[in-house]
Design a protein around this motif. Structure first.
Motif, PDB file in Angstrom:
ATOM      1  N   SER A 207       9.824   1.060  -5.274  1.00  0.00           N
ATOM      2  CA  SER A 207      10.213   1.899  -6.407  1.00  0.00           C
ATOM      3  C   SER A 207      11.284   1.227  -7.264  1.00  0.00           C
ATOM      4  O   SER A 207      11.185   1.199  -8.492  1.00  0.00           O
TER       5      SER A 207
ATOM      6  N   ASN B  77       2.617   6.547   1.681  1.00  0.00           N
ATOM      7  CA  ASN B  77       2.204   5.487   0.775  1.00  0.00           C
ATOM      8  C   ASN B  77       3.460   4.892   0.148  1.00  0.00           C
ATOM      9  O   ASN B  77       4.179   5.566  -0.578  1.00  0.00           O
ATOM     10  N   GLU B  78       3.746   3.632   0.428  1.00  0.00           N
ATOM     11  CA  GLU B  78       4.978   2.999  -0.030  1.00  0.00           C
ATOM     12  C   GLU B  78       4.800   2.207  -1.326  1.00  0.00           C
ATOM     13  O   GLU B  78       5.745   1.585  -1.802  1.00  0.00           O
TER      14      GLU B  78
ATOM     15  N   ASN C 291       9.178   1.968   0.665  1.00  0.00           N
ATOM     16  CA  ASN C 291       8.935   2.801  -0.513  1.00  0.00           C
ATOM     17  C   ASN C 291      10.103   2.736  -1.496  1.00  0.00           C
ATOM     18  O   ASN C 291       9.908   2.729  -2.711  1.00  0.00           O
TER      19      ASN C 291
ATOM     20  N   SER D  42       4.270   1.500  -5.396  1.00  0.00           N
ATOM     21  CA  SER D  42       4.841   2.095  -6.602  1.00  0.00           C
ATOM     22  C   SER D  42       4.122   1.518  -7.816  1.00  0.00           C
ATOM     23  O   SER D  42       3.918   0.303  -7.900  1.00  0.00           O
TER      24      SER D  42
ATOM     25  N   GLY E 238       4.527  -1.729  -1.168  1.00  0.00           N
ATOM     26  CA  GLY E 238       5.629  -1.259  -0.346  1.00  0.00           C
ATOM     27  C   GLY E 238       5.789  -1.943   0.993  1.00  0.00           C
ATOM     28  O   GLY E 238       6.724  -1.639   1.714  1.00  0.00           O
TER      29      GLY E 238
END
Length: 70
Positions: free
Chosen positions: A57, A27-28, A53, A30, A45
């Motif tokens: 982030s 799961n990318e 990811n 955030s 993502g």
């Protein structure tokens, strides 16, 4: 004449869930929140791109830092 009526209190509940989908195992996405500000930031993502990811982030972190700095 100033308004002396009290304002109603607003309560905010934040819930979040992301899913990697059917093609990916990582799961990318955030998510970051600041309940005092009533702030939620979600970065998608873009699965399938290199380091999605990491990008999501960093994006979430930079936005949160920019909006929460005094």
């Amino acid at each position: 004449m100033p308004n002396t009526a009290s304002s109603p209190t607003l309560t905010l509940e934040i819930a979040a869930k992301t899913d990697p989908g059917v093609l990916r195992t990582l799961n990318e996405d955030s998510i970051a929140t600041d309940t005092e500000l009533g702030l939620l930031v979600l970065s998608d993502g873009m699965g399938g791109y290199q380091c999605g990811n990491v990008a999501s982030s960093i994006t979430t972190q930079v936005i949160m830092e920019g909006l929460t700095q005094a």
